[in-house]
Design an enzyme around this catalytic site. Structure first.
Site, PDB file in Angstrom:
ATOM      1  CD  GLU A  45     -36.000  24.498  -1.368  1.00  0.00           C
ATOM      2  OE1 GLU A  45     -35.627  23.378  -1.707  1.00  0.00           O
ATOM      3  OE2 GLU A  45     -37.007  25.063  -1.854  1.00  0.00           O
ATOM      4  CB  SER A  46     -34.300  29.950   1.884  1.00  0.00           C
ATOM      5  OG  SER A  46     -34.444  29.613   3.249  1.00  0.00           O
TER       6      SER A  46
END
Lengths: 305, 261, 305, 261
Positions: free
Chosen positions: B58-59
């Site tokens: 998700e980064s």
């Protein structure tokens, strides 16, 4: 696994009569090679979407592949009109052309909504303009918050097929673009099927060396086609210049249906593929369009093992 | 207290959880990876049942090739050598919300029988006994990933009859309603704990014990959850970690044993 | 004209008591140096916004600079809890902390709305979650189109000050970032005032050689501060590694107010500037965090003269 | 027919328009550039009254340093050596809609006394006599740029009492309404034609003749527009292009004379 295909295969397998097709690229990286193959394969009843239809859609619409056009600016950039399109709109010659019209930002936001799986996208434009009066898809909405700001919203645009040209990609379709980005990323993520056409297919390691440069990841791509000079007379930053002379010539060619048909006969129907087109122009033409180098310099991602 | 419940001579409860979860990724194209156990699970699957597995973080990283085991989902080793690094807006909008993510892992402080998840608070929201991290991306991951796998240890305090807070939606208990939701997620498809593995019943959307890990009795499972569990007809035993799975975990993925001892 | 300033000047002139301050950076490029200077200058009543408050906000909130926190994930990544923040929330110790909570995507969309001057932003999340029940800013909305899809909308977040760290910028504030991008661009464009902190200030020509790498343009920036190792214990891709050992240590340090205060005394109040902090850690510490090189390779933009 | 209306021995109408427009950019930080005349105007201003002027192109370029005169706003020379190249979404959302653009140029096929602009059709929309390009970015530029400058040749067919289509909003004729709109644009601030220069009256929002170019009579202006123009008290004459302005235009900016002969 590899998604490499020939342009013939990609257009045959992924572009269907009646599809909504977006060949995007704002002046830069317009994939003429794909447009020509669509003409050559005599696709029909397409809805063509593009912010700036440009000469490529004048050629395709002149060739009779389309029944409808979705756009935001209709012209030959820096030159003037798109005569084949104007004949269809002004005189229904040889047949009518349905149009659906937005502003640039409206078109961009439609792609963003499509790419984001959003049912609508808000935009602060169209205030006191007549555009919404001729396009019922552009509807007013009020902010639910205390400010009560009025905006307009546009609906998502989800092409059946998006065709985008990039400088390079690996066999998985991970594509990298530099220079003008237009709305290719948004169009690709918004589309059901995606064809990425590139100047060169490179080793996956080249892509992975600079992951921030990747604009479209393979996960969103169905076919990768290597087609050097595939944008001509548009350009590929760092590879070749825009052929402004052709854009000027096209104004003359497209003024009369006869001369337009003759051009299509000679440069599209009369040729097997874009390779033949490149050969027909000749090496000297391409040499003249090649720019001097202007290198980006490198950055260091660091190895963390 | 259930920390080493399923421990047999030869491997730990964590190693059993990792092996069982990794097998669930057979043939998967891409997976939203969390930190800790899911991270080891995905790397194990990539080396065993899912060689083509693309790791998504998700980064903003797609197609990561970590050269070391990252402590966080934002570790620099994830960006270097990846296929694409993108803004978080694009990752959540164009990848996750648009339905390009096949599988995602979620953890939970509390889970109920329908796979609803609490990662926000223990106690009242306004006056919490324990303030947990909150949603992060979990709420939208639960809604948009096409398959949700949960990996967590189970016990009376984590497998609860009633959540203190519903951070991420699971099954509603009414499959007709779930189908009408119009989102891909719509509830976890499996849960792997230190005691066994669970699926979810098509008809009721209820968590159903599928297998118990070697040496774990059904009674032990019952004692370790806050409701009377549905049990699959012909309840099976989870195949133990193979020698190769254990070798990969111990020698390549978590040599320090930070996550697996 | 040059916007170069010292951290002391930038924080003194651009951060005011009562401001909403966003020090963004998702794990990567978190500007601890700015947080420490805000503590050192004893700013008060700040509303701190960040997707992941991380150790930097645990330090700032432990130091008493904030009255409110806006966030989406509250923890010490890969380690556990933020103890100072938890004491404020769970026990109002030493005083209560107001919180406003979203999911990651909700926070990102709030910044995008702020950056885009939009009154709201639609998001397909929060369905059947309790989050909207504890945050009245998250409101349901129905698509005005035939599909009638239900979404939620979030309001714009417009920080008074955004502080973002980049690998490099020129004196005008044109900043380039590679590796994880988080939501720095969106936070910077959304903010009233912007401080860009960099590992190094480079010649404008370096930026102009690779314009696609520019994430934040000078037009949106008020001050440029050069602060090498300014992200420690966070990291700067290609410059230094994340100091995971410190993140683990912090769990112990922050468990007791006494040890937290002692740490602030020694590492923040007791030092003049971040330069002192870098010196205090010592050269060996920084050498150990330096990664081996992993170069991006170059691309050619072409010279069109 | 008014193509060379203002031509004096020594310079063309276009050169007068370019010089007069460029002077209007004194001290400006950044400007949204269109193709053709505005492009030459901005490049001239950069070399004379606005050395710090940043050129912005809707194609996604900020801080362009073109090494040649671009034929289109997407010319490759605009990207190479620029400060930033961004997606068109970001350019329109984060730069234009967010109010970072100080000045923008708009052209028009038709303009009315309040600066409303038509670039869409001549005749009925459904059955146009002439189909024009449409809005492009003009509609949102007119709404969000903090100052709008119009540069166009004037005549009975372009300066009209009633637009066939309002593509981009100008002044409403009611300043109170304009102020309440809550957008920055809200109507052009000046118009430069081949015959003269115009401002807009604060009280009425109406286009007002400020200066006539050398050799142009007020009658000539009146004959070349579709309404009776308001005239500023003490109507002045536009200072002719200076030798230096002409040198820059002819030797550096448009040596071919494509736009200026």
């Amino acid at each position: 696994m590899s998604k490499v295909a020939t342009m013939q295969e990609a257009v045959r397998d992924l572009v269907r009569d009646g599809d909504t097709v977006a060949i995007e690229g704002f002046t830069h990286l317009i994939c003429f090679a794909a447009g020509h193959e669509i003409i050559r394969q005599r696709k029909r009843d397409l809805t063509l979407a593009r912010m700036t239809p440009d000469v490529i859609y004048d050629q395709m619409i002149g060739a009779g592949v389309a029944r409808k056009l979705i756009f935001s600016w209709l012209g030959n950039p820096g030159v003037g009109s798109l005569h084949a399109v104007r004949r269809r709109i002004e005189d229904a010659d040889p047949e009518p052309l349905e149009i659906e019209e937005y502003s640039h930002f409206g078109m961009v936001c439609r792609y963003v909504a499509g790419a984001s799986n959003l049912p609508f996208f808000p935009i602060r434009s169209y205030y006191e303009s007549d555009i919404p009066s001729v396009n019922p898809n552009i509807v007013p909405m009020t902010s639910p918050y205390a400010d009560g700001t009025e905006v307009y919203v546009v609906p998502p645009l989800r092409p059946d097929v998006a065709i985008v040209h990039a400088q390079r990609a690996d066999v998985n379709g991970d594509a990298q673009i530099w220079g003008l980005l237009g709305c290719q990323k948004e169009a690709a993520f918004a589309a059901e099927r995606v064809i990425v056409v590139v100047e060169e297919i490179v080793d996956e390691a080249v892509i992975r060396r600079d992951p921030n440069r990747t604009v479209i990841p393979g996960v969103a791509v169905d076919a990768v086609v290597a087609e050097p000079f595939g944008c001509h007379p548009s350009f590929a930053q760092g590879y070749y210049d825009r052929d402004n002379a052709f854009y000027l010539d096209w104004d003359r060619i497209a003024r009369e249906p006869a001369s337009l048909d003759a051009w299509l006969e000679e440069w599209v129907y009369g040729l097997e593929s874009h390779r033949d087109y490149v050969e027909k122009w000749g090496a000297a033409h391409w040499d003249a369009l090649r720019p001097a180098p202007a290198l980006s310099g490198e950055v260091d991602y660091g190895r963390y093992a | 207290m259930s920390a080493d419940a399923a421990t047999e001579p030869g491997y730990s409860a964590s190693e059993m959880m990792i092996a069982a979860s990794a097998r669930g990724l057979a043939g998967v194209r891409n997976c939203f990876v969390g930190v800790g156990l899911p991270n080891i699970v995905c790397n194990l699957a990539q080396r065993t049942v899912a060689p083509g597995l693309q790791l998504v973080y998700e980064s903003g990283v797609f197609g990561a090739r970590p050269e070391r085991l990252p402590l966080s989902i934002g570790d620099p080793t994830l960006a270097t050598g990846s296929t694409a690094v993108t803004s978080m807006f694009e990752l959540f909008a164009y990848y996750l919300q648009a339905g390009l993510i096949d599988v995602a892992f979620l953890g939970a402080a509390q889970i109920d029988r329908f796979g609803n998840i609490n990662t926000t608070v223990i106690g009242e929201y306004a006056t919490p006994k324990v303030r947990l991290p909150g949603s992060g991306g979990a709420c939208e991951i639960a809604i948009h990933a096409r398959r949700i796998l949960v990996i967590m240890r189970q016990g009376q305090r984590s497998f609860v009859d009633r959540l203190d807070f519903r951070t991420s939606p699971g099954h509603s208990g009414d499959p007709a309603h779930d189908a009408a939701r119009g989102w891909w997620g719509s509830g976890p498809t499996s849960v792997v704990t230190d005691l066994g593995t669970y699926g979810f019943d098509e008809a009721t959307g209820e968590m159903t014990l599928a297998t118990t890990h070697p040496g774990v009795t059904l009674e032990r499972v019952r004692e370790s959850m806050g409701w009377e569990p549905a049990v699959a007809p012909g309840l099976g035993e989870t195949p133990p970690p193979t020698t190769e799975e254990l070798r990969l975990i111990r020698e390549e993925l978590d040599p320090g044993g930070a996550y697996t001892r």
